[in-house]
Design an enzyme around this catalytic site. Structure first.
Site, PDB file in Angstrom:
ATOM      1  CD  GLN A   1      -2.420   8.995   0.752  1.00 51.58           C
ATOM      2  OE1 GLN A   1      -1.634   9.889   0.519  1.00 51.58           O
ATOM      3  NE2 GLN A   1      -2.700   8.045  -0.137  1.00 51.58           N
TER       4      GLN A   1
ATOM      5  CG  LEU B   1      -0.913   4.674 -13.094  1.00 53.22           C
ATOM      6  CD1 LEU B   1      -2.220   4.471 -13.852  1.00 53.22           C
ATOM      7  CD2 LEU B   1      -1.203   5.180 -11.684  1.00 53.22           C
TER       8      LEU B   1
ATOM      9  CG  HIS C   1      -1.162   3.038  -8.946  1.00 52.98           C
ATOM     10  ND1 HIS C   1       0.186   3.004  -9.225  1.00 52.98           N
ATOM     11  CD2 HIS C   1      -1.340   4.034  -8.040  1.00 52.98           C
ATOM     12  CE1 HIS C   1       0.798   3.955  -8.536  1.00 52.98           C
ATOM     13  NE2 HIS C   1      -0.102   4.586  -7.801  1.00 52.98           N
TER      14      HIS C   1
ATOM     15  CG  MET D   1       0.243  11.628  -6.522  1.00 49.97           C
ATOM     16  SD  MET D   1       1.295  12.737  -5.574  1.00 49.97           S
ATOM     17  CE  MET D   1       2.612  11.660  -5.104  1.00 49.97           C
ATOM     18  N   GLY D   2       0.066   9.008 -10.654  1.00 50.21           N
ATOM     19  CA  GLY D   2       0.645   8.468 -11.893  1.00 50.21           C
ATOM     20  C   GLY D   2       1.800   7.533 -11.619  1.00 50.21           C
TER      21      GLY D   2
ATOM     22  CD  GLN E   1       0.430  14.352  -2.145  1.00 46.87           C
ATOM     23  OE1 GLN E   1      -0.710  14.585  -2.536  1.00 46.87           O
ATOM     24  NE2 GLN E   1       0.853  13.114  -1.915  1.00 46.87           N
TER      25      GLN E   1
ATOM     26  CB  VAL F   1       0.020  -4.934  -4.938  1.00 47.76           C
ATOM     27  CG1 VAL F   1       0.582  -5.928  -5.961  1.00 47.76           C
ATOM     28  CG2 VAL F   1      -1.507  -4.893  -5.020  1.00 47.76           C
TER      29      VAL F   1
ATOM     30  N   GLY G   1      -4.889   2.637  -1.193  1.00 53.29           N
ATOM     31  CA  GLY G   1      -4.102   1.458  -0.831  1.00 53.29           C
ATOM     32  C   GLY G   1      -3.671   1.508   0.630  1.00 53.29           C
TER      33      GLY G   1
ATOM     34  CB  SER H   1       6.388   2.403  -3.748  1.00 51.01           C
ATOM     35  OG  SER H   1       6.706   3.777  -3.755  1.00 51.01           O
TER      36      SER H   1
END
Ligand code: PAF
Length: 284
Positions: free
Chosen positions: A156, A33, A37, A30-31, A61, A179, A150, A188
């Site tokens: 998810q 980053l 990512h 969803m960008g 969502q 990470v 991830g 996040s």
């Protein structure tokens, strides 16, 4: 790195790849980053000939009152990071490209209830329906051989694996470990909402989960005692806890006596920022 905004632009790249029979990996995002990512892109790079990363903040969502409008959008920086990481194609659709009939009339999927209605699903009803709806669309549009997710969003990951199995998508799902930054805080996009104090507090989430995993693994305490202890410690540190649960790793069921592969998963609020994290319990 190439950029595709429409379905036609996307297919102008993927069509020839299909004909050449190269192996294509998709990294859905969803960008906004970060290194988490980029670890997904790197893992994809190692296993595929071409890497597509999608950037789309998916409205279906997000629940009412959630942060869809506030969600950080940093497209230029994201594209620079993807290009540097060796991504071949950034797919950056708008809502019309992803949902051409509009959201009201869109065909939607329902995630497997046993996986989707617990933990996150209890606090974010419908969230995983939106996730599988958009991920299925991304799979249909990009037709990857491999898709990378991830472990940070562990529930998810399981929900998507189940969708792939149930709907028979001919692709492999690869899971990449979380990470973490300073103090163990899982990277996040929502960490951007935290101030310095919030960041320090947020680091406690992983610390408490890791210690709890150690207690279960060493046989020191039973599951329910550990769950209560995690909730108490997080609350004491200043967080508001949505859930803290020890679950079976394969399907998030409440573990029985013989279950060995477990995960501790939690969601907690640091002020107005909601964080999730999970750690494996090994050696039970
Ligand atoms: O994990 C995310 O960023 C999103 O849930 C995903 C998988 C890109 C679907 O919108």
């Amino acid at each position: 790195m190439q950029i595709a905004r429409t379905r036609e632009e996307l297919w102008s790249f993927t069509g020839p790849w299909r004909r050449e029979a190269v192996r294509v990996a998709l990294v859905p995002t969803m960008g906004n980053l970060h290194q988490g990512h980029l670890a997904l892109v790197q893992a994809a790079r190692q296993r595929a000939d071409r890497v597509i990363a999608s950037i789309f903040v998916n409205p279906t969502q997000f629940g009412d009152g959630e942060d869809f409008h506030a969600y950080p959008r940093t497209l230029d920086a994201d594209q620079r990071m993807l290009a540097k990481a060796g991504c071949d194609l950034a797919f950056v659709p708008d809502a019309h490209t992803m949902y051409p009939l509009g959201l009201g009339d869109a065909v939607r999927l329902r995630a497997a209830p046993s996986l989707a209605n617990t933990l996150e699903g209890e606090f974010r009803p419908g969230h995983f329906d939106g996730v599988v709806t958009v991920v299925a669309r991304l799979f249909n549009l990009t037709t990857p051989d491999l898709a990378v997710f991830g472990e940070k969003d562990f529930q998810q990951l399981l929900v998507i694996r189940r969708m792939v199995e149930d709907l028979g998508y001919p692709l492999q799902i690869l899971a990449v470990p979380t990470v973490r930054g300073q103090g163990g805080l899982a990277l996040s996009s929502r960490n951007a909402y935290l101030d310095d104090e919030g960041r320090q507090l947020a680091g406690r989430l992983n610390e408490v989960l890791r210690e709890a995993a150690g207690r279960i693994a060493s046989g020191d305490a039973d599951r329910e005692a550990v769950e209560a202890e995690v909730r108490d410690r997080l609350q004491h540190a200043g967080m508001r806890v949505d859930y803290a649960a020890v679950r079976r790793e394969s399907d998030l069921a409440v573990p029985g006596a013989g279950d060995r592969m477990l995960r501790i998963l939690a969601a907690a609020w640091c002020g107005t920022t909601r964080l999730i994290d999970n750690v494996p319990v090994s050696g039970v």
